[in-house]
Structure formats: structure tokens, C-alpha cells
Design an enzyme around this catalytic site. Structure first.
Site, PDB file in Angstrom:
ATOM      1  N   ASP A   1      29.997   2.337   0.929  1.00 38.72           N
ATOM      2  CA  ASP A   1      28.757   1.560   0.803  1.00 38.72           C
ATOM      3  C   ASP A   1      27.571   2.446   1.192  1.00 38.72           C
ATOM      4  O   ASP A   1      27.646   3.221   2.147  1.00 38.72           O
ATOM      5  CB  ASP A   1      28.826   0.321   1.704  1.00 38.72           C
ATOM      6  CG  ASP A   1      27.782  -0.708   1.353  1.00 38.72           C
ATOM      7  OD1 ASP A   1      28.136  -1.778   0.836  1.00 38.72           O
ATOM      8  OD2 ASP A   1      26.579  -0.432   1.583  1.00 38.72           O
ATOM      9  N   ILE A   2      26.495   2.330   0.431  1.00 39.00           N
ATOM     10  CA  ILE A   2      25.310   3.172   0.672  1.00 39.00           C
ATOM     11  C   ILE A   2      24.628   2.818   1.996  1.00 39.00           C
ATOM     12  O   ILE A   2      23.995   3.678   2.615  1.00 39.00           O
ATOM     13  CB  ILE A   2      24.334   3.052  -0.525  1.00 39.00           C
ATOM     14  CG1 ILE A   2      23.392   4.222  -0.603  1.00 39.00           C
ATOM     15  CG2 ILE A   2      23.565   1.742  -0.518  1.00 39.00           C
ATOM     16  CD1 ILE A   2      22.644   4.326  -1.928  1.00 39.00           C
TER      17      ILE A   2
ATOM     18  N   GLN B   1      25.446 -12.642  -1.896  1.00 43.86           N
ATOM     19  CA  GLN B   1      25.717 -11.589  -2.886  1.00 43.86           C
ATOM     20  C   GLN B   1      24.406 -10.992  -3.406  1.00 43.86           C
ATOM     21  O   GLN B   1      23.480 -11.722  -3.764  1.00 43.86           O
ATOM     22  CB  GLN B   1      26.525 -12.167  -4.062  1.00 43.86           C
ATOM     23  CG  GLN B   1      27.005 -11.094  -5.031  1.00 43.86           C
ATOM     24  CD  GLN B   1      27.916 -11.636  -6.125  1.00 43.86           C
ATOM     25  OE1 GLN B   1      28.202 -12.850  -6.179  1.00 43.86           O
ATOM     26  NE2 GLN B   1      28.373 -10.756  -6.993  1.00 43.86           N
TER      27      GLN B   1
ATOM     28  N   HIS C   1      32.887  -7.340  -6.102  1.00 38.44           N
ATOM     29  CA  HIS C   1      33.335  -6.262  -5.219  1.00 38.44           C
ATOM     30  C   HIS C   1      33.866  -6.860  -3.930  1.00 38.44           C
ATOM     31  O   HIS C   1      33.411  -7.904  -3.475  1.00 38.44           O
ATOM     32  CB  HIS C   1      32.206  -5.263  -4.929  1.00 38.44           C
ATOM     33  CG  HIS C   1      30.954  -5.909  -4.426  1.00 38.44           C
ATOM     34  ND1 HIS C   1      30.045  -6.504  -5.266  1.00 38.44           N
ATOM     35  CD2 HIS C   1      30.468  -6.062  -3.173  1.00 38.44           C
ATOM     36  CE1 HIS C   1      29.042  -7.000  -4.554  1.00 38.44           C
ATOM     37  NE2 HIS C   1      29.277  -6.755  -3.274  1.00 38.44           N
TER      38      HIS C   1
ATOM     39  N   HIS D   1      34.297  -6.011   0.075  1.00 43.96           N
ATOM     40  CA  HIS D   1      33.902  -5.131   1.184  1.00 43.96           C
ATOM     41  C   HIS D   1      35.122  -4.896   2.073  1.00 43.96           C
ATOM     42  O   HIS D   1      35.817  -5.848   2.429  1.00 43.96           O
ATOM     43  CB  HIS D   1      32.827  -5.793   2.048  1.00 43.96           C
ATOM     44  CG  HIS D   1      31.518  -6.044   1.370  1.00 43.96           C
ATOM     45  ND1 HIS D   1      30.417  -5.224   1.546  1.00 43.96           N
ATOM     46  CD2 HIS D   1      31.129  -7.006   0.502  1.00 43.96           C
ATOM     47  CE1 HIS D   1      29.401  -5.699   0.837  1.00 43.96           C
ATOM     48  NE2 HIS D   1      29.793  -6.783   0.192  1.00 43.96           N
TER      49      HIS D   1
HETATM   50  P1  5GP Z   1      26.792  -7.831  -1.683  1.00 48.52           P
HETATM   51  O1  5GP Z   1      25.707  -8.359  -0.781  1.00 48.52           O
HETATM   52  O2  5GP Z   1      26.429  -7.963  -3.137  1.00 48.52           O
HETATM   53  O3  5GP Z   1      28.145  -8.393  -1.358  1.00 48.52           O
HETATM   54  O4  5GP Z   1      26.933  -6.304  -1.342  1.00 48.52           O
HETATM   55  C1  5GP Z   1      26.377  -5.289  -2.080  1.00 48.52           C
HETATM   56  C2  5GP Z   1      26.620  -3.999  -1.320  1.00 48.52           C
HETATM   57  O5  5GP Z   1      26.432  -2.923  -2.204  1.00 48.52           O
HETATM   58  C3  5GP Z   1      25.668  -3.811  -0.133  1.00 48.52           C
HETATM   59  O6  5GP Z   1      26.438  -3.630   1.050  1.00 48.52           O
HETATM   60  C4  5GP Z   1      24.889  -2.536  -0.514  1.00 48.52           C
HETATM   61  O7  5GP Z   1      24.616  -1.729   0.600  1.00 48.52           O
HETATM   62  C5  5GP Z   1      25.788  -1.878  -1.521  1.00 48.52           C
HETATM   63  N1  5GP Z   1      25.099  -1.111  -2.562  1.00 48.52           N
HETATM   64  C6  5GP Z   1      24.055  -1.540  -3.329  1.00 48.52           C
HETATM   65  N2  5GP Z   1      23.688  -0.585  -4.206  1.00 48.52           N
HETATM   66  C7  5GP Z   1      24.535   0.465  -3.984  1.00 48.52           C
HETATM   67  C8  5GP Z   1      24.651   1.758  -4.595  1.00 48.52           C
HETATM   68  O8  5GP Z   1      23.910   2.138  -5.502  1.00 48.52           O
HETATM   69  N3  5GP Z   1      25.628   2.577  -4.118  1.00 48.52           N
HETATM   70  C9  5GP Z   1      26.472   2.191  -3.116  1.00 48.52           C
HETATM   71  N4  5GP Z   1      27.395   3.076  -2.731  1.00 48.52           N
HETATM   72  N5  5GP Z   1      26.390   0.979  -2.519  1.00 48.52           N
HETATM   73  C10 5GP Z   1      25.431   0.125  -2.953  1.00 48.52           C
END
Ligand code: 5GP
Ligand code: ZN
Length: 104
Positions: A30-31, A92, A98, A100
């Protein structure tokens, strides 16, 4: 999906270092890590969220969990959390399914 960041990562359009990849999924860090280990397990197929799963996608969803277990085993993690945010109201932010994987 043209404008999906995880499709671009999985498809190699955005160069990324994969922790693991196979024909169905990719795993990368994760970034913005929220734990010492924070990886994302991402299907190659664009499924926007769990709420959008279609018949047959359960094989992919099961595969993501199996890969999470294998990575955790390889990294010798003693314990970890797997989480999936579903929908804007469910936290989300990226609308490509995805899982985590987090561990401290
Ligand atoms: P969500 O809130 O959708 O479950 O989580 C999205 C996750 O994707 C977040 O933890 C965010 O830091 C990660 N993320 C978003 N854009 C990127 C990216 O371009 N590269 C990577 N490696 N992680 C990303
Ligand atoms: Zn996508």
C-alpha cells in the site's frame, strides 16, 4: 477499466513492484501503509467492489484469501488482519476490489 488505478497497476501500465503475482491476482505494498506490513491483494479482473460480484467471481474472491494466507505464511507473520471496505460509506476509496493485509 480505462481510468482505474488498480487496473493500471495490475496491467503494468503503472510500473509497480509486486510482492506476488499470478494469472488471477497481484499483491503489492500500500502506498500509505497503516501498519508495518500493509499489502493489497488485487484481482486482475476489474470488479468494483464485493457488492458488484457476479456469478463466478466467488472463485476469484476465494483465491485472494488463499494468496493472502500464502504470503502471510511466507513472511512468517504470526497474526494479521484481512479487511475489505465495501462502498463509499464502508470506507472504500478505490473502486476495484482489494483485500488489505495488515500486520504490526
Ligand atoms: P480502500 O479505502 O479503497 O479500501 O483502500 C484503498 C487503498 O489503496 C488505500 O489504503 C490507499 O493507500 C491505497 N492506494 C491508493 N492508490 C494507490 C496507488 O496508486 N498505489 C498503491 N500502492 N496503493 C494505493
Ligand atoms: Zn480496475
Amino acid at each position: 477499466m480505462a481510468d482505474c488505478v488498480f487496473c493500471k497497476i495490475a496491467g503494468g501500465e503503472i510500473p509497480s513492484k509486486f510482492v506476488y503475482e499470478d494469472e488471477k491476482c497481484v499483491i503489492f505494498n500500500d502506498i500509505h501503509p497503516k501498519a508495518k506490513t500493509h499489502m493489497l491483494i488485487v484481482p486482475r479482473k476489474h470488479i468494483p467492489s464485493i457488492a458488484d460480484m457476479e456469478d463466478g467471481d466467488e472463485k476469484i474472491a476465494g483465491h485472494l484469501l488463499h494468496c493472502a494466507k500464502n504470503i502471510a505464511d511466507n513472511m512468517k507473520l504470526k497474526g494479521y488482519k484481512l479487511s475489505i471496505n465495501v462502498g463509499k460509506e464502508g470506507g472504500q476509496e478505490v473502486f476495484h476490489l482489494h483485500v488489505h493485509l495488515m500486520s504490526d
